[in-house]
Design a protein around this motif. Structure first.
Motif, PDB file in Angstrom:
ATOM      1  N   LEU A 191     -22.151   0.895  32.066  1.00 50.84           N
ATOM      2  CA  LEU A 191     -22.344   1.723  30.861  1.00 50.84           C
ATOM      3  C   LEU A 191     -23.603   2.581  30.999  1.00 50.84           C
ATOM      4  N   LEU A 192     -24.682   1.963  31.491  1.00 50.40           N
ATOM      5  CA  LEU A 192     -25.954   2.700  31.612  1.00 50.40           C
ATOM      6  C   LEU A 192     -25.843   3.842  32.630  1.00 50.40           C
ATOM      7  N   ASN A 193     -24.961   3.668  33.611  1.00 57.55           N
ATOM      8  CA  ASN A 193     -24.799   4.705  34.641  1.00 57.55           C
ATOM      9  C   ASN A 193     -23.683   5.701  34.315  1.00 57.55           C
ATOM     10  N   ALA A 194     -23.015   5.499  33.187  1.00 60.69           N
ATOM     11  CA  ALA A 194     -21.840   6.326  32.873  1.00 60.69           C
ATOM     12  C   ALA A 194     -22.249   7.676  32.281  1.00 60.69           C
ATOM     13  N   ARG A 195     -21.335   8.629  32.435  1.00 62.91           N
ATOM     14  CA  ARG A 195     -21.517   9.976  31.871  1.00 62.91           C
ATOM     15  C   ARG A 195     -20.258  10.304  31.078  1.00 62.91           C
ATOM     16  N   VAL A 196     -20.430  10.577  29.827  1.00 63.28           N
ATOM     17  CA  VAL A 196     -19.279  10.814  28.950  1.00 63.28           C
ATOM     18  C   VAL A 196     -19.458  12.137  28.214  1.00 63.28           C
ATOM     19  N   LEU A 197     -18.400  12.926  28.237  1.00 60.43           N
ATOM     20  CA  LEU A 197     -18.409  14.253  27.599  1.00 60.43           C
ATOM     21  C   LEU A 197     -17.729  14.139  26.236  1.00 60.43           C
ATOM     22  N   ILE A 198     -18.436  14.566  25.206  1.00 60.48           N
ATOM     23  CA  ILE A 198     -17.908  14.450  23.842  1.00 60.48           C
ATOM     24  C   ILE A 198     -17.641  15.849  23.308  1.00 60.48           C
ATOM     25  N   MET A 199     -16.382  16.120  23.074  1.00 61.13           N
ATOM     26  CA  MET A 199     -15.966  17.450  22.628  1.00 61.13           C
ATOM     27  C   MET A 199     -15.892  17.468  21.113  1.00 61.13           C
ATOM     28  N   GLY A 200     -16.954  17.951  20.488  1.00 68.26           N
ATOM     29  CA  GLY A 200     -16.988  18.032  19.029  1.00 68.26           C
ATOM     30  C   GLY A 200     -18.053  17.109  18.465  1.00 68.26           C
ATOM     31  N   ALA A 201     -18.907  17.657  17.594  1.00 64.65           N
ATOM     32  CA  ALA A 201     -19.954  16.847  16.963  1.00 64.65           C
ATOM     33  C   ALA A 201     -19.772  16.860  15.449  1.00 64.65           C
ATOM     34  N   GLY A 221     -25.277   5.789  29.406  1.00 60.52           N
ATOM     35  CA  GLY A 221     -26.530   6.396  29.857  1.00 60.52           C
ATOM     36  C   GLY A 221     -26.665   7.886  29.684  1.00 60.52           C
ATOM     37  N   GLN A 222     -25.556   8.615  29.845  1.00 61.07           N
ATOM     38  CA  GLN A 222     -25.654  10.071  29.706  1.00 61.07           C
ATOM     39  C   GLN A 222     -24.444  10.595  28.955  1.00 61.07           C
ATOM     40  N   ILE A 223     -24.726  11.372  27.931  1.00 64.15           N
ATOM     41  CA  ILE A 223     -23.641  12.003  27.185  1.00 64.15           C
ATOM     42  C   ILE A 223     -23.890  13.507  27.139  1.00 64.15           C
ATOM     43  N   LYS A 224     -22.792  14.222  27.029  1.00 64.51           N
ATOM     44  CA  LYS A 224     -22.892  15.673  26.853  1.00 64.51           C
ATOM     45  C   LYS A 224     -22.089  16.019  25.604  1.00 64.51           C
ATOM     46  N   ILE A 225     -22.724  16.771  24.719  1.00 62.71           N
ATOM     47  CA  ILE A 225     -22.101  17.083  23.426  1.00 62.71           C
ATOM     48  C   ILE A 225     -21.811  18.575  23.366  1.00 62.71           C
ATOM     49  N   ILE A 255     -14.962  11.264  32.036  1.00 63.47           N
ATOM     50  CA  ILE A 255     -14.348  10.782  30.793  1.00 63.47           C
ATOM     51  C   ILE A 255     -14.661  11.792  29.691  1.00 63.47           C
ATOM     52  N   ILE A 256     -13.614  12.260  29.021  1.00 65.11           N
ATOM     53  CA  ILE A 256     -13.780  13.226  27.939  1.00 65.11           C
ATOM     54  C   ILE A 256     -13.263  12.588  26.651  1.00 65.11           C
TER      55      ILE A 256
END
Ligand SMILES: [Zn+2]
Length: 245
Positions: free
Chosen positions: A24-34, A51-55, A119-120
């Motif tokens: 989880l700490l090393n994961a990168r997840v893209l979140i489409m919509g805030a 660990g890393q998210i992109k919004i 992951i999106i």
């Protein structure tokens, strides 16, 4: 040390091993919509320690958002939703790296946005954006955690290219793609967004069974869930001709 205390309760759960927490700490997840769904997904992923998210969101915070978009604060009215959401994450869990882009994605500009993210999470509210995202995820073999709400109802499924059916296999594209579903109340949105975060947790940690080829449907009028099974439609316009990728 501080980090091990922060996630101590995660590690006490059945099956959440140190290895799973590291994933989880090393994961990168893209979140489409805030917006509504994005609020709940971002808050839950920050709590889990992703660990890393992109919004990604092109809108600004408005007063009418506050019946359901709980990540935003009143002081942020008029500011970009992505900045408002990042503010919340940094106050809650400063260890999370947050990338953001105030942009509405389209077929011309999405490519750089999805780079580096496998992951999106679909937290969009319009049919048009959701079906476009389905096609983008399929094309680039990204896992898509779909969530949607309308009024008192909501749904969640996890789509893995080449492994499961896609959004269009389950629900045909509506004729009027420009239509935006009825906004939902806070409890429905937060139920569905929490379930999307649970799907992210399962996919990353490889613990449990994600909703693969299963559409979980929530009826907020009776507080009941139903699971509908689906499969890849060999005639699907979105996913049936992607083997060459
Ligand atoms: Zn399909």
């Amino acid at each position: 040390m501080a980090q091990s205390i922060r996630y101590k309760r995660n590690l006490e759960q059945n099956g959440i091993t140190q290895e799973a927490q590291e994933k989880l700490l090393n994961a990168r997840v893209l979140i489409m919509g805030a917006g509504g769904l994005g609020s709940g997904v971002i808050m839950n992923l920050a709590a889990l320690g992703v660990g890393q998210i992109k919004i990604i969101d092109g809108d600004i915070v408005e007063e009418s958002n506050f019946n359901r978009q709980i990540i935003h604060k009143y002081k942020n009215i008029g500011r970009a939703k992505v900045i408002s959401a990042k503010d919340w994450v940094q106050e809650y869990n400063p260890d999370i790296k947050v990338e953001l882009d105030k942009i509405k994605i389209n077929e011309l500009n999405y490519f750089n946005i999805i780079q580096g993210y496998d992951i999106i999470v679909d937290c969009f509210d319009s049919y048009e954006a959701k079906y476009m995202l389905n096609e983008i995820a399929l094309r680039h073999k990204k896992v898509l955690i779909h969530g949607a709400t309308q009024g008192f109802y909501g749904q969640v499924t996890t789509i893995i290219p080449d492994k499961t059916g896609c959004l269009e296999c389950v629900i045909q594209k509506p004729k009027n793609l420009k239509e935006v579903p009825l906004a939902s109340l806070s409890p429905v949105v937060n139920t569905i967004s929490a379930l999307q975060a649970q799907e992210v947790l399962k996919v990353i940690s490889e613990i449990g069974t994600p909703l693969l080829n299963k559409l979980l449907v929530f009826d907020g009028t009776t507080t009941e869930f139903k699971t509908l099974n689906y499969s890849k439609n060999t005639a699907c316009a979105a996913c049936s001709n992607l083997n060459s990728f």
